[in-house]
Design a protein around this motif. Structure first.
Motif, PDB file in Angstrom:
ATOM      1  N   ASP A 161      65.915  40.483  44.569  1.00  0.00           N
ATOM      2  CA  ASP A 161      67.019  40.574  43.609  1.00  0.00           C
ATOM      3  C   ASP A 161      68.340  40.114  44.206  1.00  0.00           C
ATOM      4  OD1 ASP A 161      65.317  41.496  41.640  1.00  0.00           O
ATOM      5  OD2 ASP A 161      65.842  43.606  41.926  1.00  0.00           O
ATOM      6  N   THR A 162      68.559  40.390  45.494  1.00  0.00           N
ATOM      7  CA  THR A 162      69.813  39.979  46.122  1.00  0.00           C
ATOM      8  C   THR A 162      69.955  38.461  46.133  1.00  0.00           C
ATOM      9  OG1 THR A 162      68.761  40.142  48.301  1.00  0.00           O
ATOM     10  CG2 THR A 162      70.085  42.024  47.585  1.00  0.00           C
ATOM     11  N   ALA A 163      68.873  37.739  46.381  1.00  0.00           N
ATOM     12  CA  ALA A 163      68.914  36.278  46.372  1.00  0.00           C
ATOM     13  C   ALA A 163      69.156  35.760  44.958  1.00  0.00           C
ATOM     14  CB  ALA A 163      67.630  35.695  46.945  1.00  0.00           C
ATOM     15  N   LEU A 164      68.490  36.345  43.985  1.00  0.00           N
ATOM     16  CA  LEU A 164      68.689  35.925  42.596  1.00  0.00           C
ATOM     17  C   LEU A 164      70.137  36.145  42.162  1.00  0.00           C
ATOM     18  CD1 LEU A 164      65.388  37.292  41.036  1.00  0.00           C
ATOM     19  CD2 LEU A 164      65.992  34.885  41.427  1.00  0.00           C
ATOM     20  N   PHE A 165      70.721  37.272  42.563  1.00  0.00           N
ATOM     21  CA  PHE A 165      72.112  37.564  42.217  1.00  0.00           C
ATOM     22  C   PHE A 165      73.047  36.545  42.865  1.00  0.00           C
ATOM     23  CE2 PHE A 165      76.147  39.904  42.897  1.00  0.00           C
ATOM     24  CZ  PHE A 165      76.479  40.088  41.562  1.00  0.00           C
ATOM     25  N   ARG A 166      72.793  36.197  44.109  1.00  0.00           N
ATOM     26  CA  ARG A 166      73.625  35.217  44.807  1.00  0.00           C
ATOM     27  C   ARG A 166      73.534  33.842  44.140  1.00  0.00           C
ATOM     28  NH1 ARG A 166      71.886  37.746  50.595  1.00  0.00           N
ATOM     29  NH2 ARG A 166      73.344  39.485  50.453  1.00  0.00           N
ATOM     30  N   ILE A 167      72.343  33.447  43.735  1.00  0.00           N
ATOM     31  CA  ILE A 167      72.187  32.170  43.036  1.00  0.00           C
ATOM     32  C   ILE A 167      72.946  32.208  41.712  1.00  0.00           C
ATOM     33  CG2 ILE A 167      70.524  30.638  41.886  1.00  0.00           C
ATOM     34  CD1 ILE A 167      68.513  31.512  44.132  1.00  0.00           C
ATOM     35  N   LYS A 168      72.800  33.304  40.964  1.00  0.00           N
ATOM     36  CA  LYS A 168      73.510  33.451  39.690  1.00  0.00           C
ATOM     37  C   LYS A 168      75.018  33.328  39.899  1.00  0.00           C
ATOM     38  CE  LYS A 168      74.519  36.842  36.131  1.00  0.00           C
ATOM     39  NZ  LYS A 168      74.391  38.236  35.739  1.00  0.00           N
ATOM     40  N   GLN A 169      75.544  33.977  40.919  1.00  0.00           N
ATOM     41  CA  GLN A 169      76.985  33.914  41.190  1.00  0.00           C
ATOM     42  C   GLN A 169      77.400  32.504  41.605  1.00  0.00           C
ATOM     43  OE1 GLN A 169      77.531  37.018  39.555  1.00  0.00           O
ATOM     44  NE2 GLN A 169      79.375  36.540  40.683  1.00  0.00           N
ATOM     45  N   ALA A 170      76.548  31.820  42.350  1.00  0.00           N
ATOM     46  CA  ALA A 170      76.868  30.451  42.786  1.00  0.00           C
ATOM     47  C   ALA A 170      76.895  29.486  41.611  1.00  0.00           C
ATOM     48  CB  ALA A 170      75.858  29.977  43.834  1.00  0.00           C
ATOM     49  N   LEU A 171      76.119  29.772  40.576  1.00  0.00           N
ATOM     50  CA  LEU A 171      76.083  28.919  39.388  1.00  0.00           C
ATOM     51  C   LEU A 171      77.263  29.175  38.452  1.00  0.00           C
ATOM     52  CD1 LEU A 171      72.270  29.093  38.615  1.00  0.00           C
ATOM     53  CD2 LEU A 171      73.557  27.048  39.294  1.00  0.00           C
ATOM     54  N   SER A 172      77.905  30.311  38.613  1.00  0.00           N
ATOM     55  CA  SER A 172      79.026  30.650  37.728  1.00  0.00           C
ATOM     56  C   SER A 172      80.318  30.024  38.240  1.00  0.00           C
ATOM     57  CB  SER A 172      79.190  32.172  37.639  1.00  0.00           C
ATOM     58  OG  SER A 172      79.841  32.671  38.795  1.00  0.00           O
ATOM     59  N   ASP A 173      81.277  29.945  37.363  1.00  0.00           N
ATOM     60  CA  ASP A 173      82.603  29.457  37.741  1.00  0.00           C
ATOM     61  C   ASP A 173      83.545  30.611  38.042  1.00  0.00           C
ATOM     62  OD1 ASP A 173      82.016  26.751  37.546  1.00  0.00           O
ATOM     63  OD2 ASP A 173      82.417  26.719  35.394  1.00  0.00           O
ATOM     64  N   GLY A 174      82.993  31.804  38.104  1.00  0.00           N
ATOM     65  CA  GLY A 174      83.818  32.986  38.302  1.00  0.00           C
ATOM     66  C   GLY A 174      84.422  33.061  39.691  1.00  0.00           C
ATOM     67  N   PRO A 175      85.296  34.025  39.870  1.00  0.00           N
ATOM     68  CA  PRO A 175      85.897  34.222  41.191  1.00  0.00           C
ATOM     69  C   PRO A 175      84.866  34.794  42.167  1.00  0.00           C
ATOM     70  CG  PRO A 175      86.523  36.014  39.728  1.00  0.00           C
ATOM     71  CD  PRO A 175      85.740  35.013  38.904  1.00  0.00           C
ATOM     72  N   THR A 176      85.234  34.880  43.413  1.00  0.00           N
ATOM     73  CA  THR A 176      84.380  35.474  44.432  1.00  0.00           C
ATOM     74  C   THR A 176      84.032  36.903  44.000  1.00  0.00           C
ATOM     75  OG1 THR A 176      85.405  34.156  46.153  1.00  0.00           O
ATOM     76  CG2 THR A 176      84.231  36.147  46.860  1.00  0.00           C
ATOM     77  N   TRP A 177      82.740  37.247  44.063  1.00  0.00           N
ATOM     78  CA  TRP A 177      82.303  38.578  43.679  1.00  0.00           C
ATOM     79  C   TRP A 177      82.433  39.525  44.855  1.00  0.00           C
ATOM     80  CZ3 TRP A 177      79.009  42.311  45.303  1.00  0.00           C
ATOM     81  CH2 TRP A 177      78.756  43.363  44.432  1.00  0.00           C
ATOM     82  N   PHE A 178      82.865  40.739  44.571  1.00  0.00           N
ATOM     83  CA  PHE A 178      82.857  41.830  45.543  1.00  0.00           C
ATOM     84  C   PHE A 178      82.712  43.109  44.778  1.00  0.00           C
ATOM     85  CE2 PHE A 178      87.184  41.082  44.307  1.00  0.00           C
ATOM     86  CZ  PHE A 178      87.721  42.353  44.126  1.00  0.00           C
ATOM     87  N   ASP A 179      82.236  44.153  45.443  1.00  0.00           N
ATOM     88  CA  ASP A 179      82.077  45.458  44.820  1.00  0.00           C
ATOM     89  C   ASP A 179      83.418  46.171  44.876  1.00  0.00           C
ATOM     90  OD1 ASP A 179      81.461  48.025  44.016  1.00  0.00           O
ATOM     91  OD2 ASP A 179      79.660  48.177  45.238  1.00  0.00           O
ATOM     92  N   PRO A 180      84.050  46.428  43.727  1.00  0.00           N
ATOM     93  CA  PRO A 180      85.383  47.028  43.738  1.00  0.00           C
ATOM     94  C   PRO A 180      85.413  48.527  43.978  1.00  0.00           C
ATOM     95  CG  PRO A 180      84.698  46.637  41.486  1.00  0.00           C
ATOM     96  CD  PRO A 180      83.610  46.084  42.385  1.00  0.00           C
ATOM     97  N   THR A 181      84.240  49.165  44.098  1.00  0.00           N
ATOM     98  CA  THR A 181      84.236  50.621  44.303  1.00  0.00           C
ATOM     99  C   THR A 181      84.742  50.964  45.686  1.00  0.00           C
ATOM    100  OG1 THR A 181      81.934  50.603  45.047  1.00  0.00           O
ATOM    101  CG2 THR A 181      82.324  50.961  42.694  1.00  0.00           C
ATOM    102  N   THR A 182      85.347  52.116  45.776  1.00  0.00           N
ATOM    103  CA  THR A 182      85.876  52.552  47.084  1.00  0.00           C
ATOM    104  C   THR A 182      85.150  53.769  47.581  1.00  0.00           C
ATOM    105  OG1 THR A 182      87.564  53.843  45.964  1.00  0.00           O
ATOM    106  CG2 THR A 182      88.149  51.634  46.688  1.00  0.00           C
TER     107      THR A 182
END
Length: 157
Positions: free
Chosen positions: A136-157
Motif C-alpha cells: 500500500d505504501t508504494a501504491l500511495f507514493r505512485i498515486k501522489q507522484a501522479l497528482s499535481d498536488g503539493p508535497t504530502w506529509f502527515d499533519p498530525t502532531t
C-alpha cells in the motif's frame, strides 16, 4: 537492500536497538507514463526503487544514484512527492530500524532497464493501470507522484 558500511559500523556498538534512518524512494516515469519497479531479491516483492543516503549525500542525489545502481536507468528528479515516517521494522537478524522516507518523482532520461546489482531479481516498466502486486505504501507514493498536488506529509502532531 544491502546494509551500507556506515550502518554496520554503528551496529557494531549499538547492537540491535532501534536506529532512526533516512531513506529515499523514487517513482520514475518514462516518456510513455510507465513506472519503473524492481523485484527485490530479499523478499521477492515488487517495489519502488529505494535506498539509504550515504553520510553527507543529498536525498535527491541518492535517489538518482540508487535508480542507476539498481536498474541502469538514468533519471532526473522533478519534485518531492512526500515525506513520511515509516513503521518500525525488525529484520531477520534482530536489527530494528525506522525510516524517514523522502519520495521523489523522477523522469527517465537514458539507459535500458535491467538488473544492475544483486538487490533485484527483475526490473521493468509497468503501466500504472497494470501494476504487479505492491504494498500500500508504494501504491500511495505512485498515486501522489501522479497528482499535481503539493508535497504530502502527515499533519498530525
Amino acid at each position: 537492500m544491502a546494509t551500507p558500511d556506515f550502518i554496520r559500523t554503528v551496529r557494531a556498538s549499538a547492537g540491535h536497538q532501534l536506529l532512526w534512518l533516512p531513506g529515499v524512494s523514487a517513482v520514475v516515469f518514462d516518456d510513455d507514463g510507465r513506472v519503473l519497479l524492481g523485484q527485490r531479491s530479499d523478499n521477492h516483492d515488487w517495489a519502488l526503487i529505494s535506498g539509504i543516503p550515504d553520510p553527507g549525500e543529498q536525498p535527491a542525489a541518492c535517489a538518482v544514484r540508487e535508480v542507476y545502481e539498481e536498474t541502469a536507468v538514468r533519471c532526473v528528479v522533478e519534485r518531492v512527492v512526500l515525506v513520511q515516517a515509516g513503521k518500525q521494522v525488525t529484520f531477520d537478524n534482530g536489527d530494528i530500524c525506522q525510516f524517514m522516507d523522502t519520495t521523489f518523482r523522477c523522469r527517465a532520461v537514458g539507459g535500458e532497464a535491467r538488473v544492475n546489482d544483486d538487490e533485484s531479481l527483475e526490473v521493468g516498466w509497468f503501466d500504472v493501470d497494470a501494476l504487479p502486486e505492491l504494498r500500500d505504501t508504494a501504491l500511495f507514493r505512485i498515486k501522489q507522484a501522479l497528482s499535481d498536488g503539493p508535497t504530502w506529509f502527515d499533519p498530525t502532531t
